[in-house]
Each structure stands twice: as structure tokens, then as C-alpha cells.
Design a protein around this motif. Structure first.
Motif, mmCIF file in Angstrom:
data_model
loop_
_atom_site.group_PDB
_atom_site.id
_atom_site.type_symbol
_atom_site.label_atom_id
_atom_site.label_comp_id
_atom_site.label_asym_id
_atom_site.label_seq_id
_atom_site.Cartn_x
_atom_site.Cartn_y
_atom_site.Cartn_z
ATOM 1 N N PRO A 165 12.683 43.730 91.736
ATOM 2 C CA PRO A 165 12.171 44.812 90.885
ATOM 3 C C PRO A 165 13.286 45.617 90.252
ATOM 4 O O PRO A 165 14.367 45.779 90.824
ATOM 5 C CB PRO A 165 11.362 45.668 91.862
ATOM 6 N N ALA A 166 13.022 46.107 89.054
ATOM 7 C CA ALA A 166 13.938 47.000 88.353
ATOM 8 C C ALA A 166 13.462 48.436 88.532
ATOM 9 O O ALA A 166 12.461 48.695 89.206
ATOM 10 C CB ALA A 166 14.007 46.628 86.877
ATOM 11 N N SER A 167 14.147 49.359 87.921
ATOM 12 C CA SER A 167 13.731 50.755 87.946
ATOM 13 C C SER A 167 12.306 50.872 87.412
ATOM 14 O O SER A 167 11.971 50.256 86.391
ATOM 15 C CB SER A 167 14.681 51.576 87.066
ATOM 16 N N PRO A 168 11.436 51.623 88.071
ATOM 17 C CA PRO A 168 10.067 51.784 87.566
ATOM 18 C C PRO A 168 10.014 52.262 86.118
ATOM 19 O O PRO A 168 9.124 51.862 85.361
ATOM 20 C CB PRO A 168 9.460 52.816 88.527
ATOM 21 N N TRP A 193 12.059 51.466 83.781
ATOM 22 C CA TRP A 193 12.276 50.289 82.948
ATOM 23 C C TRP A 193 11.082 49.348 83.029
ATOM 24 O O TRP A 193 10.636 48.805 82.013
ATOM 25 C CB TRP A 193 13.521 49.531 83.394
ATOM 26 N N GLU A 194 10.546 49.171 84.244
ATOM 27 C CA GLU A 194 9.465 48.211 84.452
ATOM 28 C C GLU A 194 8.253 48.517 83.578
ATOM 29 O O GLU A 194 7.586 47.607 83.088
ATOM 30 C CB GLU A 194 9.041 48.215 85.926
ATOM 31 N N ARG A 195 7.972 49.799 83.379
ATOM 32 C CA ARG A 195 6.767 50.133 82.600
ATOM 33 C C ARG A 195 6.883 49.672 81.156
ATOM 34 O O ARG A 195 5.869 49.441 80.496
ATOM 35 C CB ARG A 195 6.490 51.626 82.676
ATOM 36 N N TYR A 239 8.064 46.842 80.330
ATOM 37 C CA TYR A 239 7.921 45.379 80.350
ATOM 38 C C TYR A 239 6.463 44.939 80.457
ATOM 39 O O TYR A 239 6.183 43.780 80.766
ATOM 40 C CB TYR A 239 8.685 44.781 81.538
ATOM 41 N N TRP A 240 5.527 45.847 80.200
ATOM 42 C CA TRP A 240 4.111 45.538 80.390
ATOM 43 C C TRP A 240 3.698 44.255 79.689
ATOM 44 O O TRP A 240 2.890 43.473 80.208
ATOM 45 C CB TRP A 240 3.249 46.706 79.876
ATOM 46 N N GLN A 248 5.355 41.580 79.167
ATOM 47 C CA GLN A 248 5.775 40.389 79.902
ATOM 48 C C GLN A 248 4.757 40.052 80.987
ATOM 49 O O GLN A 248 4.357 38.896 81.140
ATOM 50 C CB GLN A 248 7.155 40.607 80.509
ATOM 51 N N TYR A 249 4.327 41.073 81.741
ATOM 52 C CA TYR A 249 3.350 40.843 82.797
ATOM 53 C C TYR A 249 1.989 40.475 82.216
ATOM 54 O O TYR A 249 1.248 39.671 82.792
ATOM 55 C CB TYR A 249 3.253 42.085 83.690
#
Length: 293
Positions: A139-142, A144-146, A148-149, A151-152
Motif C-alpha cells: 500500500p501507498a500513502s492513503p 495517494w491511494e485515493r 488511484y481509484w 486503477q481499482y
């Protein structure tokens, strides 16, 4: 620039060309979900300076087509890099300055790392764009992760259908959110939208975002190349790294990638510029390429 075609072992690649054929070769590579229009203001500047500028449509974009219906519609990074090298072979280009961002920057970085004799210089946006698939599950920083929506979303069949049925609306949204300070995004998008209706666009995009997370197998044709990429090879060629100062996609600073560049290196930060650097800041992008000529 006029549209031309080059045939490789896998693709018929549509590309634009500007400048005289005998000048030093420059290849400009776009990303997702963009197209060759990203370089409409960059290529003429470089051509006026004496360069021979090639701007190909990546697999799944524009008029680029697969030669065989049975070929897997892979979007993996090795395929993009091999396409670049085979494009150069088809045009008889011994070497070139290669420049790109997003998917195109990834292909450029891999070619520079593994075939430095073919790459006279490299311009890459946001540093070492080579995916480390061994760490894809980390996992990356939350924060940053948000970002990437998408991609998911593409990991699901709902996401595939969403991209198929709403591709222009979805991609225009990505343009706006990835370049939050770019006032011209909505006006520029319609010129690139037709490129996203390539018949292989959805399959290539979905495979790209599933393969990088270990959710889809790669094309066996590129297995040996993926094994080399997995070693995270250093880039030895002269490089200019452009860092977006207002990128709407989260991630670390390009400074964190410095160790991967062992040759001449120049890091330039572009304040207020989003993800689509060549279209948002064509003068800065052209200047970076010109500095390697």
C-alpha cells in the motif's frame, strides 16, 4: 504534422512526423488517456530547430492497429517498451532522443535502461517510471491511494463496462482531476477523444491496470523482457526529469528516484503544471528535449 504508418512485427503504428528526415531523431510518447495531440505545440518547435520528430500512437490509441486478431491486447510495460524499439527499427532509426510521460514515459525509461545504445537522451516526467511489480501489492500513502481509484475500478468487470460505455466522460474526468490548474483541459479534450475509440483501447487499458497489480498474466512474448525490467536497471543515458508541480495523481517526488539515474542528470520542477506536461507546458517540454540535442 502529417499522419503516416510504420509496420512492426506486432502492430501497424500510426504516427505524425515533423521536420526533415535527415535531422537528429526525436520520439515523443504520450500517455493514458491522452494521444499524439499532446505534442502539437512541442513537435513544431523541435522541428524548427532541425530535429526529425516522430509522434506515434501507442497500442490501443488512435489509428494504431494489431496485425493479428489472435495477438493478446496487452498493456504491460514490456509491450510498450518493445513497441518503441520496434518502431525505431521499422523507421530505420539507429538511435533517438526519447521523451514521454505516463505510459509513454515508462516505455522511454525502459528503452533507455535496457538499450542505451538506441537512446541518445531521455526526457521523463516524474522520474523513473518503471513499475516494480514485485511490490505491486504494497500500500501507498492513503492520500495517494485515493487518486488511484480508476486503477481499482478497472480491476472489476463493472470498471471494464464503465470504460467501454462512458469512455469519453470518464477520460475527460481524469484529464480535469489530474491537471487541476489547467484551464484548457475541457477545451483540448475533444481533439483527443476520437483516439480513445480505437477498437483495442478498452482491452489494452484494462490489461495494463490488471497486469501491474498481478491480476492478469502478461503476454508470453514479453516474458524475457519483463524479467530484465524486474531487476530495476539503472538509466545511464543523459536525462532530464521534469516534475509536475500540480499533479492530481498522488506519488513521491522524483527526487526519490535519483539513484536510478547514473548518467548526466537534470531535474526540473514545473510549478503549477499538472499531469499532461507537454500539453500544459509545451515550451518547457520542448526546451528539455532540445537540451539533449
Amino acid at each position: 504534422m502529417g499522419s503516416k504508418r510504420a509496420t512492426t512485427p506486432v502492430l501497424e503504428i500510426e504516427y505524425d512526423h515533423a521536420g526533415e528526415a535527415g535531422g537528429p531523431a526525436v520520439i515523443l510518447l504520450h500517455g493514458f488517456p491522452y494521444d499524439v495531440r499532446a505534442y502539437d505545440e512541442v513537435a513544431p518547435v523541435l522541428a524548427a530547430g532541425g530535429a526529425s520528430v516522430y509522434v506515434p500512437s501507442l497500442r490501443g490509441f488512435g489509428g494504431t492497429r494489431f496485425l493479428d486478431d489472435a495477438t493478446p491486447r496487452s498493456g504491460q510495460q514490456a509491450a510498450l517498451a518493445q513497441d518503441l524499439l520496434e518502431f525505431m527499427d521499422a523507421l530505420g532509426l539507429e538511435n533517438a532522443v526519447v521523451a514521454g510521460y505516463d505510459w509513454g514515459g515508462r516505455a522511454a525509461c525502459i528503452a533507455a535502461a535496457l538499450r542505451p545504445e538506441r537512446v541518445r537522451g531521455l526526457v521523463t516526467v516524474d522520474g523513473y517510471n518503471v513499475q516494480n511489480l514485485a511490490y505491486a501489492g504494497e500500500p501507498a500513502s492513503p492520500e495517494w491511494e485515493r487518486t488511484y481509484w480508476y486503477q481499482y475500478y478497472f480491476h472489476s468487470e463493472r470498471g471494464r463496462r464503465g470504460l467501454t460505455e462512458n469512455r469519453e466522460e470518464l477520460c475527460a474526468l481524469l484529464w480535469r482531476t489530474w491537471s487541476p490548474t489547467w484551464k484548457g483541459a475541457d477545451a483540448a479534450f475533444p481533439a483527443s477523444a476520437p483516439s480513445l475509440h480505437n477498437p483495442d483501447f478498452v482491452d489494452v487499458v484494462i490489461h495494463s491496470y490488471r497486469h501491474r497489480f498481478g491480476l492478469a498474466e502478461g503476454d508470453p512474448r514479453y516474458r524475457a523482457l519483463e524479467d530484465l525490467i524486474a531487476k530495476q536497471p539503472a538509466i545511464t543515458v543523459p536525462t532530464v526529469v521534469l516534475e509536475s508541480g500540480a499533479d492530481g495523481v498522488g506519488g513521491p517526488s522524483a527526487d526519490g528516484d535519483r539513484e536510478y539515474f547514473t548518467g548526466p542528470y537534470d531535474h526540473r520542477v514545473l510549478p503549477g503544471v499538472g499531469h499532461n506536461v507537454p500539453q500544459e507546458a509545451p515550451e518547457a517540454f520542448a526546451a528539455a528535449v532540445a537540451s539533449l540535442l
